[in-house]
Each structure stands twice: as C-alpha cells, then as structure tokens.
Design a protein around this motif. Structure first.
Motif, short mmCIF file in Angstrom:
data_model
loop_
_atom_site.label_atom_id
_atom_site.label_comp_id
_atom_site.label_asym_id
_atom_site.label_seq_id
_atom_site.Cartn_x
_atom_site.Cartn_y
_atom_site.Cartn_z
N ASP A 41 0.84 -1.19 0.00
CA ASP A 41 0.00 0.00 0.00
C ASP A 41 0.88 1.25 0.00
O ASP A 41 1.65 1.48 0.94
CB ASP A 41 -0.90 -0.01 1.24
N LEU A 42 0.79 2.03 -1.07
CA LEU A 42 1.59 3.25 -1.20
C LEU A 42 0.83 4.50 -0.79
O LEU A 42 1.35 5.61 -0.90
CB LEU A 42 2.06 3.41 -2.66
N SER A 43 -0.39 4.34 -0.30
CA SER A 43 -1.27 5.50 -0.10
C SER A 43 -0.75 6.48 0.95
O SER A 43 -1.07 7.67 0.89
CB SER A 43 -2.68 5.04 0.26
N ASP A 44 0.04 6.00 1.91
CA ASP A 44 0.57 6.91 2.93
C ASP A 44 2.02 7.29 2.67
O ASP A 44 2.69 7.84 3.54
CB ASP A 44 0.43 6.29 4.32
N GLY A 45 2.50 7.00 1.46
CA GLY A 45 3.88 7.32 1.10
C GLY A 45 4.85 6.16 1.30
O GLY A 45 6.01 6.25 0.88
N SER A 46 4.39 5.08 1.95
CA SER A 46 5.27 3.92 2.16
C SER A 46 5.65 3.29 0.82
O SER A 46 4.86 3.30 -0.13
CB SER A 46 4.58 2.88 3.03
N VAL A 47 6.86 2.73 0.77
CA VAL A 47 7.31 2.02 -0.43
C VAL A 47 8.00 0.72 -0.03
O VAL A 47 8.58 0.63 1.07
CB VAL A 47 8.29 2.87 -1.28
N PRO A 48 7.96 -0.29 -0.89
CA PRO A 48 8.63 -1.57 -0.59
C PRO A 48 10.14 -1.48 -0.83
O PRO A 48 10.69 -2.12 -1.73
CB PRO A 48 7.95 -2.55 -1.54
N LEU A 49 10.79 -0.67 -0.03
CA LEU A 49 12.24 -0.52 -0.06
C LEU A 49 12.79 -1.32 1.12
O LEU A 49 12.60 -0.95 2.28
CB LEU A 49 12.60 0.97 0.06
N LEU A 50 13.43 -2.44 0.82
CA LEU A 50 13.82 -3.38 1.86
C LEU A 50 14.72 -2.74 2.91
O LEU A 50 15.60 -1.94 2.60
CB LEU A 50 14.55 -4.58 1.25
N GLN A 224 0.87 10.96 -10.49
CA GLN A 224 0.96 12.42 -10.52
C GLN A 224 0.56 12.98 -11.88
O GLN A 224 -0.19 13.95 -11.98
CB GLN A 224 2.38 12.87 -10.16
N GLN A 225 1.05 12.36 -12.95
CA GLN A 225 0.73 12.84 -14.29
C GLN A 225 -0.75 12.68 -14.62
O GLN A 225 -1.30 13.47 -15.39
CB GLN A 225 1.59 12.11 -15.32
N ALA A 226 -1.40 11.69 -14.04
CA ALA A 226 -2.82 11.45 -14.32
C ALA A 226 -3.74 12.16 -13.34
O ALA A 226 -4.97 12.05 -13.46
CB ALA A 226 -3.09 9.95 -14.31
N GLY A 227 -3.16 12.86 -12.35
CA GLY A 227 -3.97 13.56 -11.37
C GLY A 227 -4.66 12.63 -10.38
O GLY A 227 -5.75 12.92 -9.90
N LEU A 228 -4.01 11.51 -10.05
CA LEU A 228 -4.56 10.52 -9.14
C LEU A 228 -3.69 10.41 -7.90
O LEU A 228 -2.55 10.90 -7.87
CB LEU A 228 -4.63 9.16 -9.84
N THR A 229 -4.20 9.74 -6.87
CA THR A 229 -3.41 9.49 -5.67
C THR A 229 -2.94 8.04 -5.67
O THR A 229 -3.65 7.15 -6.16
CB THR A 229 -4.22 9.77 -4.39
N PRO A 230 -1.75 7.77 -5.15
CA PRO A 230 -1.24 6.39 -5.16
C PRO A 230 -2.08 5.46 -4.30
O PRO A 230 -2.52 5.82 -3.21
CB PRO A 230 0.18 6.54 -4.59
N GLY A 231 -2.27 4.25 -4.81
CA GLY A 231 -2.96 3.20 -4.07
C GLY A 231 -2.03 2.03 -3.84
O GLY A 231 -0.95 2.19 -3.28
N GLU A 232 -2.42 0.86 -4.32
CA GLU A 232 -1.64 -0.35 -4.10
C GLU A 232 -0.79 -0.74 -5.31
O GLU A 232 -1.16 -0.47 -6.45
CB GLU A 232 -2.57 -1.53 -3.78
N ILE A 233 0.31 -1.41 -5.00
CA ILE A 233 1.08 -2.15 -6.01
C ILE A 233 0.89 -3.63 -5.73
O ILE A 233 1.05 -4.09 -4.59
CB ILE A 233 2.57 -1.79 -5.95
N VAL A 234 0.53 -4.37 -6.77
CA VAL A 234 0.41 -5.83 -6.67
C VAL A 234 1.47 -6.43 -7.59
O VAL A 234 1.54 -6.07 -8.77
CB VAL A 234 -0.99 -6.31 -7.08
N TRP A 235 2.26 -7.33 -7.05
CA TRP A 235 3.36 -7.95 -7.81
C TRP A 235 3.12 -9.43 -7.94
O TRP A 235 2.88 -10.12 -6.94
CB TRP A 235 4.68 -7.68 -7.09
N PHE A 236 3.13 -9.92 -9.17
CA PHE A 236 3.05 -11.35 -9.45
C PHE A 236 4.33 -11.77 -10.15
O PHE A 236 4.89 -11.02 -10.96
CB PHE A 236 1.87 -11.67 -10.38
#
Length: 298
Positions: A41-50, A224-236
C-alpha cells in the motif's frame, strides 16, 4: 499489523525450503519456485524498499527513468554511475573481440567514446524501446506510456490500461528479454491508482528489491501525471529463484529483523512523464541493515 517486508522474507524462506534445484541458462544453477505474489500500500507514502539490507534506491530509480526515456544504450546509465546493465554488453565485447578487458576500463571507454558506445553499449530493443517506441506491422510507432496516461485521464474505468515489453518479433535482438514484462493499472472511484506488475523471471536476491523500488517510482510518476493518488502495487511473478551462489547470503538476510518502512515522495510536479529527474525523488526514514553483496549471473 505484520511488517510488509515479511512478504519478501517469507518468499526467501519458501525458495530455500521448497525450491526445485536445477541448472539454468547462466550455468550457475538456481533454486526456484513457480508463482508468487506480494502487495504493498503506497497511499501513505510507504514504499517496498527493503530494510533487511541496504538497497541503493537511487540506482533503481535512475534505471526506471532510463526506461522511460526510451533508451537502449548503457552510456547514459554509466554517466549516472549506474552499472547494473554492464555485464551483458561487456560479455558480448569480450566474446566477439577476444579482449579480456576489465569492466572498469570498458565502462570508462563507453562513457568517453561515443562511437565505441554506439557499437558496444547497445542492448538491443529492450524495455525503453518497447515502452515508448513499439513499432507495429504498419511501421507506426506506439508510445505505450503516453497512451496509458491519456487513458487514465479520459477513461479511468477502462480494463485495457496496460503496457508490456514482450515483443516476440524482437526478442532475439535483446541482450536480455524483459523480466518485469507487463504492467496493468486500475483506478478506484475515489481516484486512487492501483498497479499490477507481472514478472516472468525474478532474481529474488538482487533483482526483485530493485524491481519493487522501480515499480514504486513509476507508480508515483504516473499517478501524478494522471492527477490521481497512489494506491496499491500488486506484484506477481512466475519463476522466482535464488542463484545457488546466493543461498548463504539469503539465509543471512532472513535472520535480520525489518525496520521502519521508509517513505518516498516526489518533491515537485514534473511537466510530463519525460521530465522527471532523480532530484525529484526523496526517501525519508530509511535506516536499513548493512548491504549484502552477491554476484550477478549473466
């Protein structure tokens, strides 16, 4: 709530415990499982940076910016001190010329000699070419990234918002066929952007940590370019593997405790997807364990 990094540590454990051991393309050998998933979940600014090892996030972001530029030559990467793609053209140069040139000397010549870079620094029609300049049968170029952003703005309910790099007709000309090959996007009714990445081949120790950071940076830029707020990243991922010379350091990393999740933000709004620079990215609260070194299998 369980720390999101445990998804990575659990996958390390799964590969080590149950992976099928076999000889692979590189000759190094891998321990591999088939099929894996993680979500962040990137919505609060968090990122999957180990945090269980230091990941050089600027290198991963610079690589993503190079993909977006449409570039296929390592010279711009080397000028940014990014050396993660050198192994493939270096191996080609050594094989075709018979010269056992040191990597540092090869890279220095790529940087300083444009003609040499054009001949020996080219990777073929890899990611950037397919993302920004896919050539159709009619000769027309398709900019998949620009088309995606346009659709996000005009038809965000579309189920066709994706881009990919597995161009069958050009695979043989690529130094390395695309690993993270398909990205798909989804917009919620309250304006959150979700993304999905499918990775056919996942080098769990070295590649995946970079892939997650790159995908996160891409997600922030596109939102940002689409004028949206970040949500989730799903990785398969399909083939998820550890090289046999990475098993001991993978066990070392598994013994470490994750630390506070870092946050990534864009310092300003770029005019277009082509105008982002590494200086636009800020990471806060990153306090990782020490880096873990391992060899790349070519």
């Amino acid at each position: 709530m369980r720390h999101p990094e445990h998804q990575y540590l659990d996958l390390l454990d799964r590969v080590l415990s149950t992976g099928d051991e076999r000889v692979d393309r590189t000759g190094v050998g891998t321990r591999s499982v088939f099929g894996a998933m993680a979500r962040f979940d990137l919505s609060d600014g968090s990122v999957p940076l180990l945090t269980t090892k230091r990941v050089y996030w600027k290198t991963a972001v610079k690589e993503m910016l190079w993909f977006l530029s449409g570039g296929t030559n390592i010279q711009p990467l080397l000028k940014e001190n990014v050396r993660i793609w050198t192994d493939w053209p270096l191996a080609t140069y050594r094989r075709e010329t018979g010269e056992d040139i040191a990597q540092e000397a090869f890279e220095a010549r790529i940087i300083s000699d444009d003609a040499f870079a054009r001949r020996w620094g080219e990777l073929g029609p890899v990611y950037g070419k397919q993302w920004r300049r896919w050539v159709g049968a009619d000769g027309r170029e398709h900019d998949q990234i620009a088309d995606l952003i346009a659709t996000l703005k005009t038809n965000p309910a579309s189920r066709r918002m994706l881009f990919h790099a597995w161009n069958v007709a050009e695979l043989s000309g690529m130094a390395l066929p695309p690993c993270h090959m398909v990205y798909q996007y989804h917009v919620t009714t309250d304006g959150r952007l979700n993304s999905l990445c499918f990775q056919r081949s996942a080098d769990l120790l070295l590649g995946v940590p970079f892939n997650w950071v790159g995908a996160s940076a891409l997600h922030l830029m596109i939102a940002q370019q689409a004028g949206l707020t970040p949500g989730e990243i799903v990785w398969f991922a399909g083939d998820v593997h550890l090289y046999l010379n990475h098993l001991d350091v993978a066990r070392e990393q598994m013994g470490r405790t994750p630390r506070a999740v870092p946050k990534m933000r864009l310092a300003s709004r770029a005019r277009s997807i082509d105008d982002y620079r590494i200086e636009d990215f800020t990471v806060e609260g990153y306090d990782p364990h020490a880096a873990i070194k391992a060899d790349v299998a070519v």
